[in-house]
Enzyme design. Structure first.
Site, mmCIF file in Angstrom:
data_model
loop_
_atom_site.group_PDB
_atom_site.id
_atom_site.type_symbol
_atom_site.label_atom_id
_atom_site.label_comp_id
_atom_site.label_asym_id
_atom_site.label_seq_id
_atom_site.Cartn_x
_atom_site.Cartn_y
_atom_site.Cartn_z
ATOM 1 N N HIS A 120 0.818 -1.221 0.000
ATOM 2 C CA HIS A 120 0.000 0.000 0.000
ATOM 3 C C HIS A 120 0.848 1.266 0.000
ATOM 4 C CE1 HIS A 120 -3.452 -2.490 0.509
ATOM 5 N NE2 HIS A 120 -3.203 -2.808 1.754
ATOM 6 N N SER A 121 2.156 1.126 -0.090
ATOM 7 C CA SER A 121 3.018 2.297 -0.148
ATOM 8 C C SER A 121 3.202 2.722 -1.595
ATOM 9 C CB SER A 121 4.373 1.986 0.488
ATOM 10 O OG SER A 121 5.234 3.092 0.370
#
Length: 300
Positions: A120-121
């Site tokens: 999710h980065s």
């Protein structure tokens, strides 16, 4: 030999209210050692990833904010963690673990990181308990050093690998495949090269049939010479955040399909653990332990 990145730091720098899902980082190696699946010789200890490797993937301004602990309150809330120097250090260690595991996989066929899967980065921000993206950083390391020419990301966490999709949206050497809960986090999905959104309650048979057919097709068409496997166990029916209907045996068969496909096609694979939030930590540990058991069974 199966090489596994693990360091005690993985579990011990997080705030108390985040400790429950993080218990697995100590319980999982203890279980695998106790049952004899692995020995201490399987472990290697990652260190801090270089800043140069971080800014190869992430925006330099974003990295400066992390390093100086200067994220805005809104940016910090999006990550899900209170920002601290110890947390940033932990992330750098996890990143190095995946970079080194990927290199070991090139040598040995497979390697694993007890942490990682921080999908999710994004290039310029963190979200969903992810500050830096280990899959993207490790993929860039392989490509830049001539250790891979065509990478396939197989992301089977219940949440879409949105950050990974964004980072590689204009990179033809990396094909992103995400199979996830259609109605689950993140509300706004990025566009992977292939997204399969699953209905709430999806059972083993439906899931495994979709995975087997699509993975075979991707190996034939993409022709990867390296696979990154995000094997989050939040697909379990017992998971508090997952909303799918998979059993422990179904989750194990999911991993078998991926690992056997790579072994049969002689494609090196690096597996990183991803999410897992079942009420009983024993369910989380058992599901993750199956991935390591299968790695030993199939590759060694």
């Amino acid at each position: 030999m199966l090489k596994i990145a693990w360091k005690d730091l993985y579990a011990h720098v997080l705030p108390h209210n985040h400790r429950f899902p993080m218990e697995k980082y100590n319980l999982l190696p203890e279980q695998l050692l106790y049952e004899g699946t692995i020995s201490e010789s399987n472990f290697f200890t990652p260190e801090l990833l270089s800043e140069a490797a971080i800014v190869r993937t992430h925006n330099a301004d974003y990295w400066e904010k992390l390093k100086k602990l200067s994220l805005s309150r809104k940016e910090e809330r999006k990550t899900g963690f209170p920002l601290s120097a110890a947390l940033v250090e932990r992330e750098r260690v996890i990143m190095h673990g995946s970079v080194m595991a990927a290199r070991f996989a090139v040598e040995n066929g497979i390697a694993m990181n007890m942490a990682g899967g921080t999908h999710h980065s994004f290039t310029d921000r963190g979200e969903g308990f992810c500050l830096l993206n280990d899959i993207a950083i490790a993929a860039h390391d392989l490509l830049d050093n001539g250790l891979a020419t065509q990478v396939l990301v197989v992301d089977l966490d219940v949440h879409q690998g949105n950050g990974t999709a964004q980072i590689f949206e204009n990179e033809p050497r990396v094909f992103t495949f995400s199979m996830h809960g259609a109605a689950n986090y993140p509300l706004h999905k990025e566009k992977s090269d292939l997204d399969i959104g699953l209905k709430d309650g999806t059972d083993d048979n439906t899931y495994l049939s979709l995975l087997e057919a699509n993975l075979k097709a991707l190996i034939d068409t993409v022709q990867p010479d390296f696979v990154f496997f995000q094997c989050g166990v939040d697909v379990l029916a017992t998971d508090k955040l997952g909303r799918l209907g998979m059993t422990l045996q179904g989750c194990k068969q999911r991993d078998r399909i991926v690992l056997e496909a790579c072994k049969q096609n002689d494609i090196p694979i690096m597996a990183c653990m991803g999410g897992g939030y079942s009420e009983k930590v024993t369910h989380i540990v058992e599901a993750h332990a199956n991935t390591f058991r299968l790695a030993q069974e199939i590759f060694f």
